[in-house]
Write a protein that holds these residues in place. Structure first.
Motif, mmCIF file in Angstrom:
data_model
loop_
_atom_site.group_PDB
_atom_site.id
_atom_site.type_symbol
_atom_site.label_atom_id
_atom_site.label_comp_id
_atom_site.label_asym_id
_atom_site.label_seq_id
_atom_site.Cartn_x
_atom_site.Cartn_y
_atom_site.Cartn_z
ATOM 1 N N MET A 1 0.861 -1.120 0.107
ATOM 2 C CA MET A 1 0.025 0.025 -0.003
ATOM 3 C C MET A 1 0.889 1.295 -0.090
ATOM 4 O O MET A 1 1.778 1.415 0.776
ATOM 5 C CB MET A 1 -0.932 0.073 1.118
ATOM 6 N N ARG A 2 0.426 2.416 -0.837
ATOM 7 C CA ARG A 2 1.395 3.425 -0.771
ATOM 8 C C ARG A 2 0.992 4.346 0.269
ATOM 9 O O ARG A 2 -0.232 4.715 0.367
ATOM 10 C CB ARG A 2 1.094 4.323 -2.161
ATOM 11 N N THR A 3 1.918 4.874 0.889
ATOM 12 C CA THR A 3 1.682 5.976 1.994
ATOM 13 C C THR A 3 2.156 7.172 1.739
ATOM 14 O O THR A 3 1.772 8.041 2.482
ATOM 15 C CB THR A 3 2.269 5.309 3.362
ATOM 16 N N THR A 4 3.186 7.340 0.732
ATOM 17 C CA THR A 4 3.753 8.634 0.788
ATOM 18 C C THR A 4 4.096 8.798 -0.777
ATOM 19 O O THR A 4 4.389 7.828 -1.504
ATOM 20 C CB THR A 4 4.834 8.753 1.591
ATOM 21 N N TRP A 5 4.331 10.055 -1.346
ATOM 22 C CA TRP A 5 4.805 10.390 -2.506
ATOM 23 C C TRP A 5 6.196 10.381 -2.621
ATOM 24 O O TRP A 5 6.760 10.374 -3.616
ATOM 25 C CB TRP A 5 4.164 11.664 -3.006
ATOM 26 N N VAL A 6 7.009 10.104 -1.330
ATOM 27 C CA VAL A 6 8.318 10.350 -1.305
ATOM 28 C C VAL A 6 8.866 8.906 -2.114
ATOM 29 O O VAL A 6 8.520 7.986 -1.713
ATOM 30 C CB VAL A 6 8.963 10.336 0.098
ATOM 31 N N LYS A 75 -0.285 16.057 10.902
ATOM 32 C CA LYS A 75 -0.012 17.366 10.040
ATOM 33 C C LYS A 75 0.917 16.805 9.036
ATOM 34 O O LYS A 75 0.944 16.993 7.826
ATOM 35 C CB LYS A 75 0.223 18.671 10.746
ATOM 36 N N VAL A 76 2.088 16.151 9.498
ATOM 37 C CA VAL A 76 3.327 15.756 8.904
ATOM 38 C C VAL A 76 2.826 14.737 8.007
ATOM 39 O O VAL A 76 3.364 14.585 6.425
ATOM 40 C CB VAL A 76 4.384 15.319 9.621
ATOM 41 N N ALA A 77 1.904 13.872 8.482
ATOM 42 C CA ALA A 77 1.619 12.481 7.797
ATOM 43 C C ALA A 77 0.819 13.003 6.547
ATOM 44 O O ALA A 77 0.981 12.717 5.460
ATOM 45 C CB ALA A 77 0.666 11.555 8.472
ATOM 46 N N GLY A 78 0.140 14.182 6.352
ATOM 47 C CA GLY A 78 -0.837 14.785 5.762
ATOM 48 C C GLY A 78 0.170 15.304 4.531
ATOM 49 O O GLY A 78 -0.126 15.157 3.372
ATOM 50 N N MET A 79 1.192 16.049 5.081
ATOM 51 C CA MET A 79 2.030 16.482 4.154
ATOM 52 C C MET A 79 2.758 15.556 3.127
ATOM 53 O O MET A 79 2.971 15.815 1.925
ATOM 54 C CB MET A 79 3.092 17.734 4.781
ATOM 55 N N LEU A 80 3.220 14.451 3.703
ATOM 56 C CA LEU A 80 3.833 13.471 3.010
ATOM 57 C C LEU A 80 3.104 12.369 2.409
ATOM 58 O O LEU A 80 3.586 11.794 1.572
ATOM 59 C CB LEU A 80 4.772 12.758 4.065
ATOM 60 N N ALA A 82 -0.339 13.131 0.967
ATOM 61 C CA ALA A 82 -1.225 13.748 -0.482
ATOM 62 C C ALA A 82 -0.250 14.627 -1.103
ATOM 63 O O ALA A 82 0.755 15.312 -0.684
ATOM 64 C CB ALA A 82 -2.161 14.483 0.556
ATOM 65 N N ASP A 83 -0.405 14.349 -2.251
ATOM 66 C CA ASP A 83 0.569 15.199 -3.375
ATOM 67 C C ASP A 83 0.221 16.734 -3.189
ATOM 68 O O ASP A 83 1.227 17.446 -3.406
ATOM 69 C CB ASP A 83 0.012 14.788 -4.780
ATOM 70 N N LYS A 84 -0.829 17.350 -2.779
ATOM 71 C CA LYS A 84 -1.096 18.649 -2.542
ATOM 72 C C LYS A 84 0.092 19.050 -1.298
ATOM 73 O O LYS A 84 0.250 20.134 -1.359
ATOM 74 C CB LYS A 84 -2.495 19.003 -2.208
ATOM 75 N N GLY A 85 0.362 18.400 -0.561
ATOM 76 C CA GLY A 85 1.353 18.737 0.599
ATOM 77 C C GLY A 85 2.823 18.658 0.074
ATOM 78 O O GLY A 85 3.780 19.029 0.930
ATOM 79 N N ARG A 86 3.308 18.253 -0.973
ATOM 80 C CA ARG A 86 4.511 18.065 -1.593
ATOM 81 C C ARG A 86 5.055 19.409 -1.659
ATOM 82 O O ARG A 86 6.381 19.532 -1.135
ATOM 83 C CB ARG A 86 4.520 17.285 -2.968
ATOM 84 N N ALA A 87 4.478 20.273 -2.216
ATOM 85 C CA ALA A 87 5.277 21.526 -2.337
ATOM 86 C C ALA A 87 5.742 22.223 -1.133
ATOM 87 O O ALA A 87 6.780 22.914 -1.062
ATOM 88 C CB ALA A 87 4.257 22.882 -3.067
ATOM 89 N N ALA A 88 5.017 21.970 -0.111
ATOM 90 C CA ALA A 88 5.157 22.485 1.412
ATOM 91 C C ALA A 88 6.384 21.768 2.054
ATOM 92 O O ALA A 88 7.291 22.015 2.779
ATOM 93 C CB ALA A 88 4.033 22.568 2.305
ATOM 94 N N ALA A 89 6.447 20.361 1.701
ATOM 95 C CA ALA A 89 7.273 19.555 2.433
ATOM 96 C C ALA A 89 8.787 19.193 1.619
ATOM 97 O O ALA A 89 9.852 19.194 2.169
ATOM 98 C CB ALA A 89 6.802 18.085 2.570
#
Length: 397
Positions: A1-6, A75-80, A82-89
């Motif tokens: 299962m994918r959990t992050t865009w990293v 908050k950190v999990a959401g940034m990592l 969801a693709d929408k959090g990528r720009a901030a992280a």
């Protein structure tokens, strides 16, 4: 299962369902707090703008309490995730190859428990052959004070200790380097929220006070321990080196690893009766000079961490931010699942055979001990608890 865009993070065991905290430093810059994701560290001070993450320790954040822990993790999990959090992280991701990992927290007090019935029975049999554990061992956890100064970062060398030892064949004892140096695999629990003197923490208070878990390699000098003996037990033989892993895995990351815990008989007294599932299915791997010598499982432990905390504070002893207590040797007793060299090689009577034909009864100078562990993650894959290890250095002249 994918959990992050990293890229590649989920395959490493450090996806967005793990997010362990640590302290890192880049060349020429002061230490700061981050979370690991894959082969990167997310600089929390930069990503979240919170000045307490610019500190050289997790202490200020841990002291804020469980509400802040969960809000920050979400908050950190959401940034990592969801693709929408990528720009901030993404601008605040630092490659692990560019940082130095430090001890993640300053330790206030250190306590070592003996949570494995099989390990306790093995030690008892070596000290008093043919005897079993006393009934009171099953009534409340057994533990001892450690020395906070013995805690070190993973990867530091461990100096062979010297002390008084019994002389072979009897006679007066003598002082010299230990010839029976051992290491145990421990799971440690880091206290975040302190208590005032006189207040005990019930088993139900575990999640409100314990921030997360670390791995620890507890080094011992069995010959010095044996000579120190009773009535107060070992001191210098068990207080010289405890390397700790650089990542603190939040208790919330261990949700999928939880189960009711091992059955206990007789039933614990009310102050130690379990009210939640805090048995943990954490699998360990112990290596000696690169060879796997044991794969113990934390699920086999008799006492669970919520019970250990309740007993630690039952007398009203205050908790402080950064207190660390450990499980004792993670050991199941079965072949291949013992958590100390003392058990693995039967106190020197059955030396371990390593690759290349090398044999080990106890640790020799130059030997390297490595411990790692993993568990089921909430995302369906594995989460890693990191690694801890050290190389044995010769005794001082």
């Amino acid at each position: 299962m994918r959990t992050t865009w990293v890229p590649g993070a989920d395959s490493t065991g450090y996806g967005a369902d793990n997010l362990p905290y640590g302290v890192f430093a880049r060349a020429g810059e002061p230490p700061r707090v981050g979370v690991r994701v894959g082969r990167w560290v997310l600089d929390l001070a930069g990503a979240l703008g919170d000045p307490e993450f610019a500190a050289p320790s997790l202490g200020p954040f841990m002291a804020r309490g469980s509400t802040a822990w969960r809000a920050t993790r979400a908050k950190v999990a959401g940034m990592l995730a969801a693709d929408k959090g990528r720009a901030a992280a993404e601008p605040h991701l630092v490659p692990l190859s560019e940082v130095r990992l430090l001890r993640p927290f300053e330790t206030a007090d250190y306590t070592v428990f003996q949570g494995s019935a099989e390990h306790a029975a093995a030690v008892q049999n070596l000290l008093r052959p043919g005897t079993g554990l006393p009934d009171r061992w099953y009534r409340q956890p057994v533990g001892r004070h450690g020395r906070a100064g013995a805690l070190t970062a993973s990867g530091c060398g461990v100096r062979r200790p010297a002390g008084q030892r019994a002389r072979a064949g009897g006679g007066a004892p003598h002082v010299g380097p230990s010839t029976r140096m051992d290491a145990e695999a421990h799971l440690g629990f880091v206290v975040g929220v302190p208590t005032s003197p006189g207040r005990s923490v019930p088993v139900s208070g575990f999640v409100e006070h314990v921030f997360g878990a670390v791995l620890a390699a507890d080094f011992n000098a069995r010959d010095i321990e044996a000579w120190e003996g009773l009535p107060l037990g070992p001191l210098t033989g068990a207080s010289f080196a405890v390397p700790v892993s650089p990542w603190v895995v939040p208790t919330d990351a261990l949700g999928a690893a939880r189960f009711a815990g091992r059955a206990q008989a007789p039933p614990p007294l009310p102050n130690l009766a379990r009210v939640a599932d805090w048995g943990l299915r954490v699998r360990f791997e112990v290596r000696l000079n690169g060879d796997v010598v044991s794969r113990p499982q934390y699920a086999a432990m008799y006492w669970t961490p919520d019970q250990l905390l309740a007993h630690l504070t039952a007398n009203g002893a205050a908790l402080r931010t950064g207190d660390l207590y450990t499980s004792g040797a993670v050991s199941g007793g079965e072949e291949g699942r013992r958590g100390s060299l003392l058990e693995l090689e039967s106190a020197g009577e059955a030396p371990l055979r390593l690759s290349g034909g090398a044999a080990r009864g106890y640790l020799e100078d130059g030997d390297t001990v490595g411990i790692r562990a993993w568990a089921q993650g909430m995302g369906g894959g594995l989460i890693r608890l990191g690694e801890v290890g050290a190389t044995v250095l010769p005794a001082e002249d």
